[in-house]
Design a protein around this motif. Structure first.
Motif, PDB file in Angstrom:
ATOM      1  N   LYS A   8      32.434  44.758  37.620  1.00  0.00           N
ATOM      2  CA  LYS A   8      33.773  44.879  37.640  1.00  0.00           C
ATOM      3  C   LYS A   8      34.420  43.553  37.374  1.00  0.00           C
ATOM      4  N   ASN A  11      41.018  37.900  41.709  1.00  0.00           N
ATOM      5  CA  ASN A  11      41.227  38.921  42.871  1.00  0.00           C
ATOM      6  C   ASN A  11      40.247  38.701  43.952  1.00  0.00           C
ATOM      7  N   GLN A  49      41.896  42.031  47.455  1.00  0.00           N
ATOM      8  CA  GLN A  49      42.679  43.263  47.010  1.00  0.00           C
ATOM      9  C   GLN A  49      41.365  44.214  47.154  1.00  0.00           C
ATOM     10  N   GLU A  50      41.776  45.708  47.515  1.00  0.00           N
ATOM     11  CA  GLU A  50      40.908  46.588  47.862  1.00  0.00           C
ATOM     12  C   GLU A  50      41.171  47.760  46.723  1.00  0.00           C
ATOM     13  N   LYS A  51      42.289  48.191  46.331  1.00  0.00           N
ATOM     14  CA  LYS A  51      42.466  49.222  45.509  1.00  0.00           C
ATOM     15  C   LYS A  51      43.010  48.668  44.058  1.00  0.00           C
ATOM     16  N   PHE A  52      42.732  49.294  43.034  1.00  0.00           N
ATOM     17  CA  PHE A  52      43.334  48.743  41.728  1.00  0.00           C
ATOM     18  C   PHE A  52      43.389  50.224  40.973  1.00  0.00           C
ATOM     19  N   GLU A  53      44.608  49.955  39.990  1.00  0.00           N
ATOM     20  CA  GLU A  53      45.033  51.030  39.038  1.00  0.00           C
ATOM     21  C   GLU A  53      43.790  51.371  38.002  1.00  0.00           C
ATOM     22  N   SER A  69      39.781  51.469  36.679  1.00  0.00           N
ATOM     23  CA  SER A  69      38.260  51.672  37.433  1.00  0.00           C
ATOM     24  C   SER A  69      37.499  50.420  37.127  1.00  0.00           C
ATOM     25  N   GLY A 110      37.841  44.800  40.128  1.00  0.00           N
ATOM     26  CA  GLY A 110      37.576  44.544  41.288  1.00  0.00           C
ATOM     27  C   GLY A 110      37.845  43.382  42.294  1.00  0.00           C
ATOM     28  N   THR A 165      35.803  43.551  47.433  1.00  0.00           N
ATOM     29  CA  THR A 165      35.049  44.950  46.972  1.00  0.00           C
ATOM     30  C   THR A 165      33.665  44.762  46.462  1.00  0.00           C
TER      31      THR A 165
END
Length: 237
Positions: free
Chosen positions: A106, A131, A134-138, A140, A143, A147
């Protein structure tokens, strides 16, 4: 150890650094924030970041301190950022050519290096977006340290350690051959079969090495060994 300035919020630390250089005589000046609203990546790409979760950090260094080419300076910068994160996480960290940092497949760091003349002095403007929480990304393939390692790092402590590490490593630049060798030894997906997109379409290939001119050499399945500059080919992962 250089001047270090904190901004509660800004559009881009790479843009903000110029106004601090107007007043500071130091060869090393840094601006950082945990809330960058309009980050920029390489070649006009954007770099999105969740507020108070990640770090936007820009370091300006006087080019007179360095004798290596721009390409090798880029390689060295990517390598020392990789080294810092590998030491911190105790995990294998790779450099996706030309200078994205990859942890467990990632992307966790984007790097943007520019050259600017300010007050009759030439500077390398080294921007890095990391990063951290942060736990969610637009997308794939993105990371964060959280995460990918499950660890929560304190942002202020992270910045302090990161800044000190870069300052120390930029005091003395190794030989050109050592820079190239270290960059290639940490190259993401080197000597592995990968899928690429370029003007000939989609094709399998194997990354062999990056050269001193900033190009990457890939052994394409159908077209043999070829060199590419950034944006001429895309690694799919």
């Amino acid at each position: 150890m250089g001047e270090l300035f904190y901004l509660k919020e800004c559009s881009s630390t790479n843009d903000e650094i110029s106004r601090f250089l107007l007043y500071e005589g130091s060869d090393f000046v840094c601006v950082y924030t945990f809330n960058q609203t309009k980050g920029r990546g390489q070649y006009g790409n954007s770099w999105a970041s969740a507020p108070e979760h990640n770090l936007a950090y820009t370091l300006a260094v006087n080019t007179s301190n360095f004798t290596v080419t721009d390409s090798l300076f880029n390689y060295y910068t990517a390598t020392i950022i990789r080294d810092f994160l590998a030491n911190l996480t105790e995990s294998p960290v790779k450099i996706k050519w030309p200078n994205d940092i990859i942890l467990k497949n990632k992307k966790i760091v984007g790097i943007l290096i520019e050259k600017k003349k300010i007050n009759d002095q030439n500077y390398f403007i080294i921007g890095s977006g990391i990063n951290i929480l942060q736990e969610k990304f637009e997308v794939s393939n993105a990371g964060s340290l959280l995460t990918q390692t499950g660890k929560r790092f304190d942002l202020e402590n992270f910045v302090s350690e990161y800044h000190d590490f870069l300052m120390e490593k930029l005091k003395t630049i190794p030989s050109e051959q050592e820079i190239i060798d270290r960059f290639n030894s940490n190259l993401f997906r080197k000597d592995e079969i990968s899928v690429f997109e370029y003007e000939q379409g989609r094709q399998n290939g194997i990354i062999r090495f990056a050269d001193e001119k900033g190009e990457i050499w890939i052994e394409m399945e159908k077209d043999g060994l070829q060199s590419f500059y950034h944006k001429e080919i895309k690694l799919l992962y």
